[in-house]
Scaffold this motif. Structure first.
Motif, mmCIF file in Angstrom:
data_model
loop_
_atom_site.group_PDB
_atom_site.id
_atom_site.type_symbol
_atom_site.label_atom_id
_atom_site.label_comp_id
_atom_site.label_asym_id
_atom_site.label_seq_id
_atom_site.Cartn_x
_atom_site.Cartn_y
_atom_site.Cartn_z
ATOM 1 N N MET A 148 10.718 -24.028 37.943
ATOM 2 C CA MET A 148 11.421 -22.956 37.243
ATOM 3 C C MET A 148 12.262 -23.489 36.097
ATOM 4 N N VAL A 149 12.861 -24.646 36.288
ATOM 5 C CA VAL A 149 13.647 -25.257 35.211
ATOM 6 C C VAL A 149 12.742 -25.583 34.033
ATOM 7 N N GLY A 150 11.560 -26.132 34.332
ATOM 8 C CA GLY A 150 10.605 -26.440 33.277
ATOM 9 C C GLY A 150 10.158 -25.198 32.536
ATOM 10 N N VAL A 151 9.908 -24.122 33.265
ATOM 11 C CA VAL A 151 9.477 -22.865 32.659
ATOM 12 C C VAL A 151 10.552 -22.321 31.726
ATOM 13 N N LEU A 152 11.791 -22.270 32.225
ATOM 14 C CA LEU A 152 12.883 -21.701 31.434
ATOM 15 C C LEU A 152 13.179 -22.549 30.204
ATOM 16 N N ARG A 153 13.132 -23.856 30.355
ATOM 17 C CA ARG A 153 13.438 -24.748 29.238
ATOM 18 C C ARG A 153 12.428 -24.561 28.106
ATOM 19 N N VAL A 154 11.150 -24.570 28.460
ATOM 20 C CA VAL A 154 10.107 -24.476 27.442
ATOM 21 C C VAL A 154 10.097 -23.096 26.784
ATOM 22 N N THR A 155 10.227 -22.042 27.579
ATOM 23 C CA THR A 155 10.188 -20.695 27.004
ATOM 24 C C THR A 155 11.416 -20.428 26.133
ATOM 25 N N PHE A 156 12.572 -20.946 26.524
ATOM 26 C CA PHE A 156 13.778 -20.733 25.711
ATOM 27 C C PHE A 156 13.626 -21.360 24.332
ATOM 28 N N ILE B 198 2.819 -9.285 15.573
ATOM 29 C CA ILE B 198 4.032 -10.039 15.922
ATOM 30 C C ILE B 198 4.377 -9.927 17.410
ATOM 31 N N PRO B 199 4.468 -8.721 17.986
ATOM 32 C CA PRO B 199 4.756 -8.655 19.417
ATOM 33 C C PRO B 199 3.660 -9.267 20.295
ATOM 34 N N PHE B 200 2.398 -9.112 19.889
ATOM 35 C CA PHE B 200 1.294 -9.677 20.665
ATOM 36 C C PHE B 200 1.374 -11.199 20.693
ATOM 37 N N VAL B 201 1.542 -11.800 19.530
ATOM 38 C CA VAL B 201 1.606 -13.265 19.458
ATOM 39 C C VAL B 201 2.839 -13.787 20.184
ATOM 40 N N SER B 202 3.964 -13.130 20.001
ATOM 41 C CA SER B 202 5.202 -13.570 20.653
ATOM 42 C C SER B 202 5.080 -13.538 22.171
ATOM 43 N N ALA B 203 4.616 -12.410 22.687
ATOM 44 C CA ALA B 203 4.539 -12.245 24.137
ATOM 45 C C ALA B 203 3.536 -13.201 24.773
ATOM 46 N N THR B 204 2.330 -13.253 24.194
ATOM 47 C CA THR B 204 1.303 -14.120 24.797
ATOM 48 C C THR B 204 1.674 -15.601 24.674
ATOM 49 N N SER B 205 2.287 -15.987 23.568
ATOM 50 C CA SER B 205 2.680 -17.384 23.398
ATOM 51 C C SER B 205 3.741 -17.784 24.417
ATOM 52 N N LEU B 206 4.668 -16.887 24.696
ATOM 53 C CA LEU B 206 5.687 -17.189 25.704
ATOM 54 C C LEU B 206 5.068 -17.295 27.094
ATOM 55 N N VAL B 207 4.060 -16.477 27.361
ATOM 56 C CA VAL B 207 3.359 -16.580 28.647
ATOM 57 C C VAL B 207 2.641 -17.921 28.745
ATOM 58 N N PHE B 208 1.945 -18.294 27.674
ATOM 59 C CA PHE B 208 1.262 -19.594 27.652
ATOM 60 C C PHE B 208 2.261 -20.733 27.861
ATOM 61 N N LEU B 209 3.392 -20.654 27.157
ATOM 62 C CA LEU B 209 4.401 -21.707 27.265
ATOM 63 C C LEU B 209 4.982 -21.784 28.673
ATOM 64 N N ALA B 210 5.234 -20.632 29.269
ATOM 65 C CA ALA B 210 5.779 -20.609 30.624
ATOM 66 C C ALA B 210 4.821 -21.280 31.604
ATOM 67 N N PHE B 211 3.539 -20.955 31.458
ATOM 68 C CA PHE B 211 2.543 -21.549 32.351
ATOM 69 C C PHE B 211 2.468 -23.065 32.168
#
Length: 215
Positions: free
Chosen positions: A187-195, A160-173
């Motif tokens: 930065m707006v795009g990064v924050l919007r998608v990760t949120f 769970i923590p591995f998938v959550s963390a890596t997925s948020l990194v992928f989404l941010a990128f």
């Protein structure tokens, strides 16, 4: 490019949320993998089918408009010439120049001129249902493959923590890349998608944990 990135975002969010929900329900590693693969295939096919139907409808509409315009050119050539002239005048050309431009363009390709300047249909932007379907499915599958690779190799106890963390990194990128390609603030795009990605994953994991507890 931007559409492909957004499709990959959908793949990440959907698949990561699904596997987190199943994992939170205390499923086995094998069950999580099966659910993730099923979600990848179902999501890709859903994207392809939806895009194909949508774009095919657009293509049908364009063809109907072109056919109507072709008939109008056959029955009222002068009226169509005046219509095209008025369009160019509205865009800022001198009336005499607008009439000359309309005359020359219609002599070269009357239907093409009206399709482009009256209907807004361009060859480079015309609807291509099959291409749109394949592109959407491929983009979704690429995005979905990212959390699935993590699921395949991450220890079950820390999945769970591995998938959550890596997925948020992928989404941010990808969110930053989509914003950059679209000319928006990165930065707006990064924050919007990760949120929204974090919200989707959190809610799905919560539902999985609730049903896992009840079961």
């Amino acid at each position: 490019m931007r559409a492909a990135v957004l499709g990959a975002n959908d793949g990440i969010v959907s698949t990561a949320s699904l596997v987190l929900g199943v994992a939170a329900a205390h499923a086995t590693h094998e069950s999580i993998l099966i659910a993730g693969v099923a979600g990848l295939v179902a999501g890709a096919m859903s994207m392809a089918a939806g895009e194909y139907v949508s774009v095919h409808s657009q293509a049908d509409t364009e063809q109907a408009e072109l056919e109507r315009e072709r008939k109008e050119l056959e029955t009222d050539d002068q009226g169509e010439h005046k219509e095209l002239t008025a369009i160019y005048i509205g865009r800022g050309l001198d009336p005499a120049l607008a009439e000359q431009v309309a005359e020359q363009l219609m002599a070269h390709d009357a239907l093409g001129a009206h399709a482009r300047d009256e209907l807004g249909i361009y060859d480079t932007l015309s609807a291509r249902p099959t291409l749109a379907a394949v592109t959407s499915a491929a983009a979704f599958a690429v995005g979905a493959a990212m959390p699935m690779l993590v699921v395949a190799f991450a220890p079950h106890a820390n999945l769970i923590p591995f998938v959550s963390a890596t997925s948020l990194v992928f989404l941010a990128f990808l969110g930053g890349l989509a914003a950059y390609v679209g000319g928006a603030r990165v930065m707006v795009g990064v924050l919007r998608v990760t949120f929204w990605g974090a919200l989707a994953m959190g809610l799905t994991a919560g539902v999985g944990a609730l049903f896992g507890t009840v079961a």
